[in-house]
Enzyme design. Sequence first.
Site, PDB file in Angstrom:
ATOM      1  N   HIS A  30      23.389 -59.131  27.449  1.00  0.00           N
ATOM      2  CA  HIS A  30      22.899 -60.040  26.301  1.00  0.00           C
ATOM      3  C   HIS A  30      23.967 -60.461  25.207  1.00  0.00           C
ATOM      4  O   HIS A  30      23.756 -60.613  23.877  1.00  0.00           O
ATOM      5  CB  HIS A  30      21.731 -59.332  25.285  1.00  0.00           C
ATOM      6  N   GLY A 118      13.083 -61.849  40.828  1.00  0.00           N
ATOM      7  CA  GLY A 118      12.494 -61.228  39.531  1.00  0.00           C
ATOM      8  C   GLY A 118      13.127 -60.047  39.645  1.00  0.00           C
ATOM      9  O   GLY A 118      12.509 -58.866  38.792  1.00  0.00           O
ATOM     10  N   SER A 122      19.653 -61.792  39.479  1.00  0.00           N
ATOM     11  CA  SER A 122      20.001 -63.213  39.529  1.00  0.00           C
ATOM     12  C   SER A 122      19.724 -64.255  40.560  1.00  0.00           C
ATOM     13  O   SER A 122      20.476 -64.951  41.233  1.00  0.00           O
ATOM     14  CB  SER A 122      21.532 -63.380  38.916  1.00  0.00           C
ATOM     15  N   SER A 124      17.898 -66.704  40.675  1.00  0.00           N
ATOM     16  CA  SER A 124      17.726 -68.126  39.941  1.00  0.00           C
ATOM     17  C   SER A 124      19.145 -68.742  39.900  1.00  0.00           C
ATOM     18  O   SER A 124      19.221 -69.809  40.602  1.00  0.00           O
ATOM     19  CB  SER A 124      17.332 -68.241  38.475  1.00  0.00           C
ATOM     20  N   ASP A 166      25.474 -65.611  34.855  1.00  0.00           N
ATOM     21  CA  ASP A 166      24.778 -65.456  36.177  1.00  0.00           C
ATOM     22  C   ASP A 166      25.505 -66.589  37.038  1.00  0.00           C
ATOM     23  O   ASP A 166      25.847 -66.718  38.055  1.00  0.00           O
ATOM     24  CB  ASP A 166      23.214 -65.568  36.050  1.00  0.00           C
TER      25      ASP A 166
HETATM   26  C1  GLA Z   1      19.817 -63.057  31.913  1.00  0.00           C
HETATM   27  C2  GLA Z   1      20.426 -64.466  31.741  1.00  0.00           C
HETATM   28  C3  GLA Z   1      21.900 -64.092  31.228  1.00  0.00           C
HETATM   29  C4  GLA Z   1      22.240 -63.126  30.298  1.00  0.00           C
HETATM   30  C5  GLA Z   1      21.434 -61.704  30.738  1.00  0.00           C
HETATM   31  C6  GLA Z   1      21.596 -60.563  29.771  1.00  0.00           C
HETATM   32  O1  GLA Z   1      20.250 -62.530  33.107  1.00  0.00           O
HETATM   33  O2  GLA Z   1      20.321 -65.364  32.582  1.00  0.00           O
HETATM   34  O3  GLA Z   1      22.599 -65.273  30.755  1.00  0.00           O
HETATM   35  O4  GLA Z   1      21.784 -63.480  29.058  1.00  0.00           O
HETATM   36  O5  GLA Z   1      19.963 -62.151  31.056  1.00  0.00           O
HETATM   37  O6  GLA Z   1      22.745 -60.263  29.552  1.00  0.00           O
END
Ligand code: GLA
Length: 388
Positions: A30, A118, A122, A124, A166
Amino acid sequence: MIGAFHERFGPTQQPRVFRAPGRVNLIGEHTDYNLGFVLPVALNLATYIAAAPSADGKLRIYSEDRREQREFDASSLGSVEPTRQWTDYPVGVAQELVRAGMPVEGANLLIRSTVPDGSGLSSSAALEVSSALALLAGREFDPLELARLCQRAERNFVGMPCGIMDQYISVFGRAHSAVEIDCRSLGHRLVKLPDGITFIAVNTMVKHALSGSAYHDRVRECASAVEGIAAVYANVKSLRDVSPEQFEGVAARLPEVVARRARHVVTEDARVNRFVEASGQGDVAAMGKLMVESHRSLQHDYEVSCVELDFLVDAALAIDGVYGSRMTGGGFGGCTVTLLRAGAAEAFRARIAQAYHQQFGLTPRIYSCEPSEGAAEVKNYETIPALA
Ligand code: GLA
Protein backbone atom coordinates in the site's frame (compact mmCIF):
# COMPACT_ATOMS: atom_id res chain seq x y z
CA MET A 1 -2.44 -24.44 -26.31
CA ILE A 2 -2.03 -24.12 -30.07
CA GLY A 3 -4.15 -27.25 -30.44
CA ALA A 4 -6.83 -25.77 -28.21
CA PHE A 5 -6.78 -22.58 -30.26
CA HIS A 6 -7.21 -24.51 -33.52
CA GLU A 7 -10.04 -26.53 -32.05
CA ARG A 8 -11.93 -23.43 -31.03
CA PHE A 9 -11.20 -21.01 -33.86
CA GLY A 10 -10.36 -23.30 -36.77
CA PRO A 11 -7.17 -24.95 -37.94
CA THR A 12 -6.10 -22.48 -40.62
CA GLN A 13 -4.55 -19.82 -38.47
CA GLN A 14 -1.23 -19.90 -36.68
CA PRO A 15 -1.62 -17.90 -33.46
CA ARG A 16 1.14 -16.08 -31.62
CA VAL A 17 1.35 -16.63 -27.87
CA PHE A 18 2.01 -13.95 -25.26
CA ARG A 19 2.74 -14.40 -21.56
CA ALA A 20 2.47 -12.03 -18.58
CA PRO A 21 3.27 -13.11 -15.01
CA GLY A 22 1.58 -12.56 -11.66
CA ARG A 23 3.67 -11.34 -8.75
CA VAL A 24 4.35 -11.60 -5.09
CA ASN A 25 5.33 -8.46 -3.23
CA LEU A 26 8.14 -9.07 -0.74
CA ILE A 27 7.70 -5.76 1.08
CA GLY A 28 6.25 -2.29 0.46
CA GLU A 29 2.49 -2.76 0.76
CA HIS A 30 0.00 0.00 0.00
CA THR A 31 2.87 2.32 -0.74
CA ASP A 32 2.58 2.39 -4.55
CA TYR A 33 -0.39 4.77 -4.76
CA ASN A 34 1.43 6.93 -2.22
CA LEU A 35 4.28 7.19 -4.75
CA GLY A 36 6.68 5.29 -2.50
CA PHE A 37 8.71 2.09 -2.87
CA VAL A 38 7.74 -1.54 -3.47
CA LEU A 39 9.78 -4.73 -3.90
CA PRO A 40 7.88 -7.36 -5.88
CA VAL A 41 9.08 -10.38 -7.84
CA ALA A 42 7.40 -11.71 -10.97
CA LEU A 43 6.24 -15.31 -10.51
CA ASN A 44 6.33 -18.26 -12.83
CA LEU A 45 2.54 -18.28 -12.48
CA ALA A 46 1.35 -16.42 -15.56
CA THR A 47 -1.45 -15.70 -18.03
CA TYR A 48 -0.95 -16.93 -21.59
CA ILE A 49 -2.90 -15.68 -24.59
CA ALA A 50 -2.87 -17.30 -28.02
CA ALA A 51 -4.02 -14.72 -30.57
CA ALA A 52 -4.55 -14.40 -34.31
CA PRO A 53 -6.45 -11.90 -36.49
CA SER A 54 -10.11 -12.78 -37.16
CA ALA A 55 -11.56 -12.66 -40.66
CA ASP A 56 -14.79 -10.84 -39.76
CA GLY A 57 -13.76 -7.84 -37.63
CA LYS A 58 -14.93 -9.51 -34.41
CA LEU A 59 -12.90 -9.60 -31.23
CA ARG A 60 -13.56 -13.00 -29.66
CA ILE A 61 -12.12 -13.71 -26.23
CA TYR A 62 -12.27 -17.22 -24.83
CA SER A 63 -11.17 -18.09 -21.30
CA GLU A 64 -10.21 -21.75 -21.05
CA ASP A 65 -10.26 -21.63 -17.27
CA ARG A 66 -13.79 -20.22 -17.10
CA ARG A 67 -14.98 -21.94 -20.27
CA GLU A 68 -16.59 -18.70 -21.35
CA GLN A 69 -16.43 -16.79 -24.59
CA ARG A 70 -17.40 -13.17 -25.30
CA GLU A 71 -17.61 -11.45 -28.63
CA PHE A 72 -17.39 -7.77 -29.58
CA ASP A 73 -17.29 -5.75 -32.79
CA ALA A 74 -13.73 -4.47 -32.84
CA SER A 75 -14.92 -1.26 -34.49
CA SER A 76 -17.33 -0.41 -31.65
CA LEU A 77 -15.18 -1.44 -28.66
CA GLY A 78 -15.13 2.21 -27.61
CA SER A 79 -18.78 2.11 -26.61
CA VAL A 80 -18.62 -1.12 -24.55
CA GLU A 81 -19.48 -0.48 -20.89
CA PRO A 82 -17.93 -2.34 -17.92
CA THR A 83 -19.84 -5.47 -16.79
CA ARG A 84 -17.90 -6.34 -13.63
CA GLN A 85 -16.79 -9.57 -15.26
CA TRP A 86 -13.36 -10.85 -16.29
CA THR A 87 -13.78 -9.39 -19.79
CA ASP A 88 -13.54 -5.88 -18.31
CA TYR A 89 -9.75 -6.33 -18.18
CA PRO A 90 -9.12 -7.07 -21.87
CA VAL A 91 -11.84 -4.64 -23.00
CA GLY A 92 -10.50 -1.86 -20.76
CA VAL A 93 -7.04 -2.47 -22.19
CA ALA A 94 -8.39 -2.43 -25.76
CA GLN A 95 -10.06 0.94 -25.13
CA GLU A 96 -6.84 2.39 -23.71
CA LEU A 97 -4.84 1.08 -26.69
CA VAL A 98 -7.20 2.82 -29.10
CA ARG A 99 -6.90 6.00 -27.05
CA ALA A 100 -3.11 5.68 -27.25
CA GLY A 101 -3.31 5.61 -31.04
CA MET A 102 -3.05 1.82 -31.44
CA PRO A 103 -6.10 0.63 -33.38
CA VAL A 104 -7.49 -2.73 -32.25
CA GLU A 105 -8.48 -4.99 -35.13
CA GLY A 106 -10.68 -8.08 -35.02
CA ALA A 107 -8.92 -11.01 -33.39
CA ASN A 108 -9.45 -14.38 -31.77
CA LEU A 109 -7.95 -14.74 -28.30
CA LEU A 110 -7.65 -17.86 -26.21
CA ILE A 111 -6.65 -17.30 -22.58
CA ARG A 112 -5.06 -19.78 -20.19
CA SER A 113 -3.85 -18.76 -16.74
CA THR A 114 -1.98 -20.36 -13.88
CA VAL A 115 -2.30 -17.25 -11.66
CA PRO A 116 -5.01 -18.12 -9.13
CA ASP A 117 -7.89 -15.61 -9.19
CA GLY A 118 -8.52 -13.39 -6.19
CA SER A 119 -5.43 -14.71 -4.43
CA GLY A 120 -3.53 -11.43 -4.15
CA LEU A 121 -0.97 -12.64 -6.72
CA SER A 122 -2.16 -10.14 -9.27
CA SER A 123 -4.16 -12.20 -11.73
CA SER A 124 -5.74 -8.94 -12.95
CA ALA A 125 -2.46 -7.33 -14.01
CA ALA A 126 -1.36 -10.60 -15.65
CA LEU A 127 -4.58 -10.57 -17.68
CA GLU A 128 -4.25 -6.89 -18.55
CA VAL A 129 -0.65 -7.07 -19.67
CA SER A 130 -1.05 -10.30 -21.64
CA SER A 131 -4.17 -8.81 -23.30
CA ALA A 132 -2.24 -5.69 -24.25
CA LEU A 133 0.53 -7.76 -25.86
CA ALA A 134 -1.99 -9.97 -27.66
CA LEU A 135 -3.91 -6.97 -29.01
CA LEU A 136 -0.70 -5.22 -30.02
CA ALA A 137 0.16 -8.43 -31.88
CA GLY A 138 3.84 -7.63 -32.13
CA ARG A 139 3.57 -3.86 -32.70
CA GLU A 140 6.26 -1.94 -30.79
CA PHE A 141 5.18 -0.23 -27.59
CA ASP A 142 7.32 1.35 -24.88
CA PRO A 143 7.35 -1.06 -21.87
CA LEU A 144 6.80 1.64 -19.25
CA GLU A 145 3.93 3.10 -21.29
CA LEU A 146 2.50 -0.41 -21.53
CA ALA A 147 2.47 -0.79 -17.74
CA ARG A 148 0.90 2.65 -17.33
CA LEU A 149 -1.70 1.93 -19.99
CA CYS A 150 -2.76 -1.27 -18.21
CA GLN A 151 -2.96 0.59 -14.90
CA ARG A 152 -5.21 3.18 -16.56
CA ALA A 153 -7.44 0.37 -17.87
CA GLU A 154 -7.87 -0.90 -14.33
CA ARG A 155 -8.48 2.54 -12.87
CA ASN A 156 -10.73 3.94 -15.61
CA PHE A 157 -12.64 0.90 -16.83
CA VAL A 158 -12.57 -1.63 -13.98
CA GLY A 159 -12.90 1.18 -11.43
CA MET A 160 -10.17 0.05 -9.04
CA PRO A 161 -7.92 2.99 -8.02
CA CYS A 162 -4.78 0.83 -7.94
CA GLY A 163 -1.14 1.88 -7.94
CA ILE A 164 1.39 0.90 -10.60
CA MET A 165 3.09 -2.05 -8.85
CA ASP A 166 1.27 -5.02 -10.35
CA GLN A 167 1.34 -3.94 -13.99
CA TYR A 168 4.91 -2.68 -13.65
CA ILE A 169 6.34 -5.92 -12.27
CA SER A 170 4.38 -7.97 -14.80
CA VAL A 171 6.20 -6.02 -17.52
CA PHE A 172 9.64 -5.57 -15.88
CA GLY A 173 10.03 -8.79 -13.85
CA ARG A 174 13.41 -10.49 -14.05
CA ALA A 175 14.53 -14.06 -13.32
CA HIS A 176 16.67 -14.39 -10.17
CA SER A 177 15.86 -10.83 -9.02
CA ALA A 178 13.42 -8.84 -7.02
CA VAL A 179 12.63 -5.42 -8.50
CA GLU A 180 12.64 -2.30 -6.36
CA ILE A 181 10.27 0.18 -7.98
CA ASP A 182 10.24 3.87 -7.23
CA CYS A 183 6.56 4.59 -7.80
CA ARG A 184 7.17 8.30 -8.27
CA SER A 185 10.02 8.35 -10.78
CA LEU A 186 8.82 5.00 -12.21
CA GLY A 187 12.43 3.86 -12.38
CA HIS A 188 13.57 0.57 -10.83
CA ARG A 189 16.63 -1.35 -9.79
CA LEU A 190 17.16 -5.09 -9.67
CA VAL A 191 17.77 -6.49 -6.21
CA LYS A 192 19.71 -9.72 -5.96
CA LEU A 193 18.47 -11.86 -3.10
CA PRO A 194 20.87 -13.74 -0.76
CA ASP A 195 21.75 -17.36 -1.55
CA GLY A 196 20.36 -20.23 0.47
CA ILE A 197 16.93 -18.70 1.09
CA THR A 198 13.58 -18.97 -0.62
CA PHE A 199 10.18 -17.26 -0.55
CA ILE A 200 6.94 -19.22 -0.37
CA ALA A 201 3.42 -17.89 -0.82
CA VAL A 202 0.59 -19.55 1.10
CA ASN A 203 -2.98 -18.95 -0.05
CA THR A 204 -5.66 -18.43 2.62
CA MET A 205 -8.21 -19.47 -0.03
CA VAL A 206 -10.46 -16.64 1.15
CA LYS A 207 -11.22 -13.19 -0.16
CA HIS A 208 -13.39 -11.08 2.10
CA ALA A 209 -16.01 -8.86 0.52
CA LEU A 210 -14.48 -5.80 2.17
CA SER A 211 -11.38 -5.81 -0.02
CA GLY A 212 -12.70 -3.54 -2.80
CA SER A 213 -14.37 -0.83 -0.73
CA ALA A 214 -11.60 -0.82 1.89
CA TYR A 215 -9.03 -0.15 -0.85
CA HIS A 216 -10.98 2.95 -1.91
CA ASP A 217 -11.20 4.01 1.75
CA ARG A 218 -7.44 3.66 2.26
CA VAL A 219 -6.69 5.71 -0.86
CA ARG A 220 -8.96 8.46 0.49
CA GLU A 221 -7.52 8.28 4.00
CA CYS A 222 -4.00 8.67 2.63
CA ALA A 223 -5.06 11.71 0.59
CA SER A 224 -6.56 13.24 3.70
CA ALA A 225 -3.33 12.60 5.63
CA VAL A 226 -1.39 14.40 2.91
CA GLU A 227 -3.74 17.37 3.17
CA GLY A 228 -3.27 17.54 6.95
CA ILE A 229 0.50 17.24 6.77
CA ALA A 230 0.83 19.74 3.90
CA ALA A 231 -0.75 22.36 6.17
CA VAL A 232 2.51 22.17 8.16
CA TYR A 233 5.01 21.15 5.48
CA ALA A 234 3.92 22.80 2.25
CA ASN A 235 6.34 20.73 0.14
CA VAL A 236 4.53 17.47 0.99
CA LYS A 237 2.66 16.24 -2.11
CA SER A 238 2.29 12.59 -1.13
CA LEU A 239 3.16 10.39 1.86
CA ARG A 240 6.35 9.55 -0.01
CA ASP A 241 7.63 13.00 0.96
CA VAL A 242 7.29 12.39 4.70
CA SER A 243 10.03 10.80 6.82
CA PRO A 244 9.05 8.75 9.90
CA GLU A 245 10.56 11.44 12.18
CA GLN A 246 8.74 14.24 10.42
CA PHE A 247 5.54 12.26 10.66
CA GLU A 248 5.70 11.79 14.42
CA GLY A 249 5.98 15.56 14.75
CA VAL A 250 2.64 16.13 13.00
CA ALA A 251 0.75 12.91 13.82
CA ALA A 252 -1.19 14.49 16.68
CA ARG A 253 -2.73 17.02 14.31
CA LEU A 254 -4.41 14.27 12.27
CA PRO A 255 -7.57 12.35 13.12
CA GLU A 256 -6.57 9.15 14.94
CA VAL A 257 -7.45 6.69 12.15
CA VAL A 258 -5.88 8.83 9.43
CA ALA A 259 -2.71 9.08 11.50
CA ARG A 260 -2.44 5.31 11.79
CA ARG A 261 -2.92 4.85 8.04
CA ALA A 262 -0.21 7.40 7.32
CA ARG A 263 2.11 5.89 9.93
CA HIS A 264 1.91 2.57 8.12
CA VAL A 265 2.79 4.08 4.74
CA VAL A 266 5.61 6.25 6.04
CA THR A 267 7.26 3.45 8.05
CA GLU A 268 6.65 0.89 5.27
CA ASP A 269 8.58 3.01 2.77
CA ALA A 270 11.49 3.11 5.21
CA ARG A 271 11.25 -0.67 5.66
CA VAL A 272 11.58 -1.28 1.91
CA ASN A 273 14.85 0.60 1.84
CA ARG A 274 16.16 -1.18 4.94
CA PHE A 275 15.11 -4.54 3.48
CA VAL A 276 17.03 -3.88 0.26
CA GLU A 277 20.07 -2.88 2.30
CA ALA A 278 19.82 -5.99 4.49
CA SER A 279 19.47 -8.13 1.38
CA GLY A 280 22.68 -6.63 -0.03
CA GLN A 281 24.48 -7.53 3.18
CA GLY A 282 23.04 -11.05 3.22
CA ASP A 283 21.42 -10.26 6.57
CA VAL A 284 18.43 -12.60 6.27
CA ALA A 285 17.52 -12.25 9.95
CA ALA A 286 17.05 -8.50 9.47
CA MET A 287 15.03 -9.09 6.30
CA GLY A 288 12.72 -11.46 8.15
CA LYS A 289 12.28 -9.04 11.02
CA LEU A 290 11.31 -6.24 8.63
CA MET A 291 8.70 -8.50 7.01
CA VAL A 292 7.11 -9.18 10.38
CA GLU A 293 7.13 -5.46 11.23
CA SER A 294 5.46 -4.81 7.90
CA HIS A 295 2.75 -7.33 8.70
CA ARG A 296 2.06 -5.92 12.16
CA SER A 297 1.80 -2.45 10.69
CA LEU A 298 -0.69 -3.68 8.05
CA GLN A 299 -2.58 -5.57 10.73
CA HIS A 300 -2.88 -2.85 13.37
CA ASP A 301 -2.29 0.53 11.70
CA TYR A 302 -3.49 -0.01 8.13
CA GLU A 303 -6.07 -2.66 9.10
CA VAL A 304 -6.12 -4.59 5.85
CA SER A 305 -5.28 -8.03 7.27
CA CYS A 306 -7.77 -10.68 8.44
CA VAL A 307 -7.80 -13.63 10.88
CA GLU A 308 -6.73 -16.10 8.19
CA LEU A 309 -3.68 -14.03 7.17
CA ASP A 310 -2.74 -13.33 10.80
CA PHE A 311 -2.99 -17.02 11.59
CA LEU A 312 -0.73 -17.99 8.67
CA VAL A 313 1.89 -15.43 9.68
CA ASP A 314 1.91 -16.52 13.32
CA ALA A 315 1.95 -20.21 12.40
CA ALA A 316 4.82 -19.65 9.94
CA LEU A 317 6.91 -17.87 12.56
CA ALA A 318 6.70 -20.96 14.77
CA ILE A 319 8.12 -23.23 12.05
CA ASP A 320 11.80 -24.17 11.86
CA GLY A 321 13.88 -22.28 9.29
CA VAL A 322 11.46 -19.33 8.91
CA TYR A 323 12.99 -15.82 9.07
CA GLY A 324 9.86 -13.78 8.49
CA SER A 325 6.35 -13.74 7.09
CA ARG A 326 3.71 -11.21 6.10
CA MET A 327 0.56 -10.71 4.10
CA THR A 328 1.17 -9.74 0.48
CA GLY A 329 -0.99 -7.72 -1.94
CA GLY A 330 -4.09 -5.73 -1.11
CA GLY A 331 -5.15 -7.83 1.92
CA PHE A 332 -8.45 -9.12 3.36
CA GLY A 333 -7.49 -12.61 2.20
CA GLY A 334 -5.19 -13.79 -0.54
CA CYS A 335 -1.67 -14.88 0.31
CA THR A 336 1.10 -14.52 2.81
CA VAL A 337 4.74 -14.56 1.73
CA THR A 338 7.30 -16.26 3.96
CA LEU A 339 11.08 -15.98 3.89
CA LEU A 340 12.84 -19.15 4.92
CA ARG A 341 15.95 -21.27 4.62
CA ALA A 342 15.81 -23.10 1.28
CA GLY A 343 16.39 -26.46 2.93
CA ALA A 344 13.42 -25.94 5.25
CA ALA A 345 10.88 -25.46 2.46
CA GLU A 346 9.49 -28.95 2.21
CA ALA A 347 8.84 -29.39 5.91
CA PHE A 348 7.38 -25.87 6.01
CA ARG A 349 4.83 -26.68 3.32
CA ALA A 350 3.60 -29.74 5.16
CA ARG A 351 3.41 -28.08 8.55
CA ILE A 352 1.72 -24.86 7.47
CA ALA A 353 -0.87 -26.76 5.44
CA GLN A 354 -1.66 -28.97 8.38
CA ALA A 355 -1.92 -26.08 10.85
CA TYR A 356 -4.17 -24.08 8.53
CA HIS A 357 -6.42 -27.02 7.79
CA GLN A 358 -6.78 -27.78 11.45
CA GLN A 359 -7.79 -24.19 12.20
CA PHE A 360 -10.06 -23.34 9.27
CA GLY A 361 -10.88 -26.65 7.57
CA LEU A 362 -9.33 -25.38 4.33
CA THR A 363 -6.36 -26.74 2.42
CA PRO A 364 -4.15 -23.81 1.45
CA ARG A 365 -2.49 -23.76 -1.96
CA ILE A 366 1.23 -23.15 -1.69
CA TYR A 367 3.46 -21.61 -4.34
CA SER A 368 7.20 -21.28 -4.59
CA CYS A 369 8.16 -17.73 -5.54
CA GLU A 370 11.01 -18.25 -8.02
CA PRO A 371 11.60 -14.80 -9.56
CA SER A 372 10.77 -15.06 -13.27
CA GLU A 373 10.88 -12.94 -16.43
CA GLY A 374 8.38 -10.22 -17.24
CA ALA A 375 5.86 -10.23 -20.08
CA ALA A 376 6.89 -11.22 -23.60
CA GLU A 377 5.94 -13.24 -26.63
CA VAL A 378 6.45 -16.97 -26.02
CA LYS A 379 8.86 -18.44 -28.56
CA ASN A 380 9.22 -21.91 -27.10
CA TYR A 381 5.75 -23.48 -26.91
CA GLU A 382 7.03 -26.27 -24.71
CA THR A 383 7.16 -23.77 -21.83
CA ILE A 384 3.38 -23.24 -21.95
CA PRO A 385 1.75 -25.11 -19.06
CA ALA A 386 -1.06 -27.59 -19.63
CA LEU A 387 -4.60 -26.57 -18.78
CA ALA A 388 -5.10 -27.04 -15.03
C1 GLA B 1 -3.21 -4.19 -5.02
C2 GLA B 1 -3.02 -3.03 -6.01
C3 GLA B 1 -1.57 -2.54 -5.99
C4 GLA B 1 -1.10 -2.25 -4.57
C5 GLA B 1 -1.41 -3.43 -3.64
C6 GLA B 1 -1.10 -3.12 -2.20
O1 GLA B 1 -2.48 -5.30 -5.46
O2 GLA B 1 -3.36 -3.43 -7.32
O3 GLA B 1 -1.46 -1.40 -6.80
O4 GLA B 1 -1.66 -1.07 -4.08
O5 GLA B 1 -2.78 -3.80 -3.73
O6 GLA B 1 0.26 -2.94 -2.02
